[in-house]
Design an enzyme around this catalytic site. Structure first.
Site, PDB file in Angstrom:
ATOM      1  N   GLU A 144      56.267 -59.348 -40.706  1.00 49.48           N
ATOM      2  CA  GLU A 144      55.395 -60.005 -39.716  1.00 49.48           C
ATOM      3  C   GLU A 144      55.765 -59.622 -38.283  1.00 49.48           C
ATOM      4  OE1 GLU A 144      55.089 -64.207 -40.495  1.00 49.48           O
ATOM      5  OE2 GLU A 144      53.959 -63.880 -42.344  1.00 49.48           O
ATOM      6  N   GLU A 268      52.159 -62.037 -48.535  1.00 49.50           N
ATOM      7  CA  GLU A 268      51.961 -63.474 -48.358  1.00 49.50           C
ATOM      8  C   GLU A 268      50.477 -63.741 -48.209  1.00 49.50           C
ATOM      9  OE1 GLU A 268      54.222 -65.452 -45.326  1.00 49.50           O
ATOM     10  OE2 GLU A 268      55.976 -64.156 -45.611  1.00 49.50           O
TER      11      GLU A 268
END
Length: 462
Positions: A144, A268
């Site tokens: 991320e 995710e």
């Protein structure tokens, strides 16, 4: 695995749509690995087993995240690695998916990393992974990174340093353990700008998967869904968020991965509660995601559902509890039932629909003049006999707000037929001059499935 949602549509009494489909490759890719994140369960990875029991199929990939507080927890998190090693080796075929920090919060920088300052630390990590028999781990290095909440945030002029840091760490770990078979996932958030994708990408030699994280949160006013908005009202909002935010992102990442010869990953993803700007019990989102993930044309290597109730969003579908049992009651029962219905056999999902291709949309003038008519043209080809809806949309390229649209319903195609379209549009003088774009969409005749969605052509309005 199977994909037979017809009966489930009736049970839900709701129309659910399929994901954007593209031409099937000549040879199908291997089925994606199914993984799950069940929280930081270092001492109890058996909660992954509880998830498998709920799902009705063996989940072969468990996900863990490194702490970001110290170098010790990056180099030698033995308390974490031992538990995961026990889980991985309890049954054949299991793998560990590991989110690895580039450096602790407040104790490093991308620039230093790119200069090789942390090489020895990651050689130590590689050695410790092998010592715990965690070869073949998929490493989400600096996960991320396009989010400003991460210590290794790649924005603010740090794009090149991020790419350099990634290269240094991969090289260090491979040098220390050249036979370990580590695979590295380059994993920003789904909304990373296209320019940053190019400048943060470390190079094909250092990347095994191109990944994106994507939760059902909407930022265009459609979420949260008001309490009185049910049925078609609710479905319309789900569809709107998908078409504006998620479908373009999935295709952007798929095409980027394809251009670099890499498999795609979705490390995710999950539904999201209304309190954190989510779509709630969103069956539409779950079906779209599963059909995209298991369509061989998209070449997804693995996906991992984020099955927890996090402080920044509730996502849990399963009945798995924190003790390895199955006592939890989800707040998303319809999405959970749809997710479970996907699994159960070893049969791969079928082709989700006819192969539809389109030419890139053309604009008759560039720039166009606000208040004056211009033409948008293009053609559509179907590989098989079918009836579809063809639609062109004009959107603001920055805000993605819809300006105008034209739909051609009940368009019948014979096998291999190409049909041409030309639509008049006007950018009102009440709107600002600037950059706009044409989106090309193709749906099934009843609008229930999106067969193609492309952000086609940008143009200027003066």
């Amino acid at each position: 695995m199977k994909l037979d949602f017809k009966k489930f549509y009736i049970a839900l009494t709701s129309s659910l749509a399929a994901c954007a489909a593209v031409a099937m490759p000549s040879s199908a890719s291997a089925q994606p690995l199914t993984g799950v994140y069940r929280g930081e369960v270092y001492s109890q990875p058996n909660t992954v087993n509880a998830y498998s029991a709920w799902l009705g199929t063996e989940v072969t990939m468990g996900q863990g995240h490194q702490a970001k507080d110290s170098w010790g927890n990056i180099e030698n998190p033995s308390w974490q690695l031992q538990s995961w090693s026990t889980w991985v080796h309890a049954k054949p075929g299991r793998r560990f998916n590991y989110s690895v920090a580039m450096y602790p919060s407040g104790q490093g920088s991308l620039a230093q990393c790119a200069q090789g300052a942390y090489d020895s630390r990651f050689k130590t990590l590689a050695n410790n992974l092998v010592a715990h028999k965690l070869q073949n781990t998929i490493i989400r290095l600096g996960w991320e990174f396009s989010g400003n909440w991460m210590p290794w945030y790649s924005g603010g002029g740090q794009q090149a340093n991020f790419a350099g840091c990634f290269r240094k760490i991969v090289t260090a770990m491979r040098t220390a353990q050249p036979s370990a078979g580590f695979e590295f996932d380059w994993n920003p958030n789904y909304d990373i700008p296209a320019g940053d994708m190019a400048t943060t990408y470390p190079g094909d030699a250092y990347v095994d998967y191109v990944g994106l994280d994507m939760y059902d949160q909407g930022w265009n006013g459609a979420y949260p869904i008001p309490s009185g908005c049910t049925g078609s009202c609710q479905l319309s909002r789900w569809q709107g968020v998908w078409s504006k935010q998620f479908a373009p992102a999935l295709l952007k990442f798929r095409d980027f991965a394809r251009s670099h010869g890499k498999r795609l990953s979705i490390p995710e993803w999950g539904v999201n509660d209304a309190a954190t700007t989510g779509g709630g019990d969103n069956t539409y989102y779950v079906q779209q995601m599963l059909e995209f993930i298991f369509d061989p044309a998209n070449n997804v290597g693995y996906h991992s559902y984020f099955d927890i109730q996090a402080s920044d969003g509730h996502h849990q579908l399963s009945s798995a509890d924190s003790n390895g049992g199955n006592t939890f009651k989800t707040e998303f029962p319809n999405a959970a039932a749809l997710f479970k219905s996907y699994y159960g056999t070893s049969t791969p999902p079928p082709n989700p629909g006819p192969s539809i291709s389109t030419t890139q949309a053309t604009v008759s003038a560039n720039p166009v003049t606000r208040g004056q008519t211009f033409q948008v043209g293009g053609s559509v080809t179907s590989s098989s006999a079918t009836t579809v809806v063809v639609k062109y949309e004009i959107r603001n390229a920055s805000t993605l707000s819809l300006i105008s649209e034209k739909a051609y319903t009940a368009q019948s195609f014979t096998a291999g037929q190409t049909r041409a379209y030309s639509s008049p549009f006007v950018i009102p003088t009440t709107l600002a001059a600037g950059t706009y774009r044409v989106d090309t969409l193709v749906f099934t005749a009843d609008w229930s499935k999106t067969l193609l969605y492309r952000n086609d052509t940008t143009f200027t309005a003066k």
